[in-house]
Design an enzyme around this catalytic site. Structure first.
Site, PDB file in Angstrom:
ATOM      1  N   GLY A   1       0.858  -1.190   0.000  1.00 17.67           N
ATOM      2  CA  GLY A   1       0.000   0.000   0.000  1.00 17.67           C
ATOM      3  C   GLY A   1       0.883   1.225   0.000  1.00 17.67           C
ATOM      4  O   GLY A   1       1.946   1.228  -0.607  1.00 17.67           O
ATOM      5  N   GLU A   2       0.474   2.227   0.718  1.00 17.68           N
ATOM      6  CA  GLU A   2       1.240   3.471   0.806  1.00 17.68           C
ATOM      7  C   GLU A   2       1.835   3.566   2.204  1.00 17.68           C
ATOM      8  O   GLU A   2       1.129   3.829   3.179  1.00 17.68           O
ATOM      9  CB  GLU A   2       0.322   4.654   0.489  1.00 17.68           C
ATOM     10  CG  GLU A   2       0.952   6.012   0.625  1.00 17.68           C
ATOM     11  CD  GLU A   2       2.358   6.120   0.042  1.00 17.68           C
ATOM     12  OE1 GLU A   2       3.289   6.448   0.811  1.00 17.68           O
ATOM     13  OE2 GLU A   2       2.534   5.865  -1.161  1.00 17.68           O
ATOM     14  N   SER A   3       3.135   3.351   2.308  1.00 15.74           N
ATOM     15  CA  SER A   3       3.796   3.259   3.618  1.00 15.74           C
ATOM     16  C   SER A   3       3.668   4.547   4.434  1.00 15.74           C
ATOM     17  O   SER A   3       3.506   4.487   5.661  1.00 15.74           O
ATOM     18  CB  SER A   3       5.269   2.888   3.457  1.00 15.74           C
ATOM     19  OG  SER A   3       5.944   3.835   2.656  1.00 15.74           O
TER      20      SER A   3
ATOM     21  N   CYS B   1       6.060  -5.374   0.313  1.00 19.89           N
ATOM     22  CA  CYS B   1       6.180  -4.075  -0.353  1.00 19.89           C
ATOM     23  C   CYS B   1       6.188  -2.934   0.676  1.00 19.89           C
ATOM     24  O   CYS B   1       7.187  -2.719   1.334  1.00 19.89           O
ATOM     25  CB  CYS B   1       5.093  -3.918  -1.417  1.00 19.89           C
ATOM     26  SG  CYS B   1       5.450  -2.658  -2.644  1.00 19.89           S
TER      27      CYS B   1
ATOM     28  N   ARG C   1      12.884   3.112  -1.273  1.00 19.62           N
ATOM     29  CA  ARG C   1      11.460   3.204  -1.671  1.00 19.62           C
ATOM     30  C   ARG C   1      11.348   3.423  -3.179  1.00 19.62           C
ATOM     31  O   ARG C   1      12.189   4.084  -3.770  1.00 19.62           O
ATOM     32  CB  ARG C   1      10.787   4.383  -0.974  1.00 19.62           C
ATOM     33  CG  ARG C   1      10.661   4.216   0.516  1.00 19.62           C
ATOM     34  CD  ARG C   1       9.857   5.348   1.114  1.00 19.62           C
ATOM     35  NE  ARG C   1       8.495   5.228   0.616  1.00 19.62           N
ATOM     36  CZ  ARG C   1       7.626   6.232   0.521  1.00 19.62           C
ATOM     37  NH1 ARG C   1       7.967   7.436   0.885  1.00 19.62           N
ATOM     38  NH2 ARG C   1       6.432   6.024   0.075  1.00 19.62           N
TER      39      ARG C   1
ATOM     40  N   ILE D   1       5.069  -3.821  -7.783  1.00 22.53           N
ATOM     41  CA  ILE D   1       4.231  -2.654  -8.057  1.00 22.53           C
ATOM     42  C   ILE D   1       4.796  -1.470  -7.267  1.00 22.53           C
ATOM     43  O   ILE D   1       4.710  -1.456  -6.038  1.00 22.53           O
ATOM     44  CB  ILE D   1       2.758  -2.918  -7.656  1.00 22.53           C
ATOM     45  CG1 ILE D   1       2.244  -4.191  -8.341  1.00 22.53           C
ATOM     46  CG2 ILE D   1       1.882  -1.715  -7.984  1.00 22.53           C
ATOM     47  CD1 ILE D   1       0.944  -4.730  -7.764  1.00 22.53           C
ATOM     48  N   ARG D   2       5.400  -0.508  -7.965  1.00 19.80           N
ATOM     49  CA  ARG D   2       6.078   0.619  -7.298  1.00 19.80           C
ATOM     50  C   ARG D   2       6.942   0.095  -6.141  1.00 19.80           C
ATOM     51  O   ARG D   2       6.906   0.607  -5.025  1.00 19.80           O
ATOM     52  CB  ARG D   2       5.071   1.647  -6.780  1.00 19.80           C
ATOM     53  CG  ARG D   2       4.405   2.441  -7.869  1.00 19.80           C
ATOM     54  CD  ARG D   2       3.410   3.457  -7.334  1.00 19.80           C
ATOM     55  NE  ARG D   2       4.046   4.390  -6.418  1.00 19.80           N
ATOM     56  CZ  ARG D   2       3.488   4.859  -5.314  1.00 19.80           C
ATOM     57  NH1 ARG D   2       2.272   4.483  -4.962  1.00 19.80           N
ATOM     58  NH2 ARG D   2       4.124   5.708  -4.549  1.00 19.80           N
TER      59      ARG D   2
ATOM     60  N   HIS E   1       4.472  -8.574  -4.265  1.00 20.49           N
ATOM     61  CA  HIS E   1       3.107  -8.836  -3.764  1.00 20.49           C
ATOM     62  C   HIS E   1       2.734 -10.301  -3.992  1.00 20.49           C
ATOM     63  O   HIS E   1       2.130 -10.633  -5.016  1.00 20.49           O
ATOM     64  CB  HIS E   1       2.102  -7.935  -4.482  1.00 20.49           C
ATOM     65  CG  HIS E   1       2.178  -6.508  -4.103  1.00 20.49           C
ATOM     66  ND1 HIS E   1       1.379  -5.949  -3.132  1.00 20.49           N
ATOM     67  CD2 HIS E   1       2.965  -5.504  -4.554  1.00 20.49           C
ATOM     68  CE1 HIS E   1       1.672  -4.669  -3.005  1.00 20.49           C
ATOM     69  NE2 HIS E   1       2.635  -4.381  -3.860  1.00 20.49           N
TER      70      HIS E   1
ATOM     71  N   GLU F   1       0.465 -11.909  -2.582  1.00 24.00           N
ATOM     72  CA  GLU F   1      -0.971 -12.073  -2.365  1.00 24.00           C
ATOM     73  C   GLU F   1      -1.810 -11.874  -3.621  1.00 24.00           C
ATOM     74  O   GLU F   1      -3.001 -12.195  -3.628  1.00 24.00           O
ATOM     75  CB  GLU F   1      -1.452 -11.123  -1.250  1.00 24.00           C
ATOM     76  CG  GLU F   1      -1.569  -9.659  -1.630  1.00 24.00           C
ATOM     77  CD  GLU F   1      -0.259  -8.881  -1.680  1.00 24.00           C
ATOM     78  OE1 GLU F   1      -0.329  -7.663  -1.924  1.00 24.00           O
ATOM     79  OE2 GLU F   1       0.824  -9.473  -1.475  1.00 24.00           O
TER      80      GLU F   1
END
Length: 192
Positions: free
Chosen positions: A47-49, A79, A106, A133-134, A169, A171
């Protein structure tokens, strides 16, 4: 066995579905009250850390979870979860839990358009599909930290005692290998 999944932001539902496929009970951590129940492991999703780090503090989850990780609770960080665990970020001043002795970069592979998929080896698991992903990657590791996966020479998976951190990821694939690896760690923890 029961696994807690940080569910304040990010790809937590995909982890719930993966655990359900494996017949393992899980629950979402959304507020302080959720931490009152017993659990055998913790997943910190992608997600967005920065947002997750802020919400962990605002919702008063941070100190309890950090203490549990330091006391040996098995944790899988994927991630953004890897970023939350990292002791140091090479391109960001923020430090979150800081329990995993690694330096992480990051967004190491660039923006969303630079996302990619490969199949690569994870020590103790075998060859698995990896979606980046990013994604971050690990630039350096500290003492007792084991590299469990590399892609194109970059460290994308590490294990340190009770902590597993990966850049990808697992998952969002059909492969349950990495989650099974994590659950084996949780199993040995719940026996102690």
């Amino acid at each position: 066995m029961k696994i807690a999944i940080l569910s304040v932001q990010g790809a937590f539902i995909e982890h719930e579905k993966m655990l359900s496929r494996l017949g393992v009970q899980s629950f979402e951590i959304r507020n302080k009250r959720d931490l009152e129940q017993e659990f055998d492991g913790l997943i910190l999703p992608g997600g967005e850390s920065t947002v997750m780090g802020k919400l962990l503090k605002e919702l008063d989850l941070f100190d309890t979870l950090k203490r549990k990780i330091e006391e040996g609770l098995p944790v899988l960080g994927t991630c953004a979860g890897l970023i939350l665990l990292a002791e140091r970020l090479s391109n960001d001043e923020n430090i979150y839990f800081g329990t995993l002795p690694v330096t992480v970069r990051r967004n190491a592979y660039g923006k969303q358009l630079s996302s990619f998929y490969v199949e690569a080896e994870v020590a103790g698991v075998g060859k698995i599909p990896m979606n980046f992903i990013r994604a971050p990657y690990v630039e350096s590791i500290g003492a007792d930290t084991e590299v469990i996966a590399k892609v194109d020479g970059n460290i994308v998976g590490v294990k340190y005692h009770n902590q597993i951190g990966v850049s990808f990821h697992p998952e969002v694939t059909e492969c349950t290998g990495l989650h099974e690896y994590f659950l084996n760690l949780c199993q040995s923890y719940s026996l102690t």
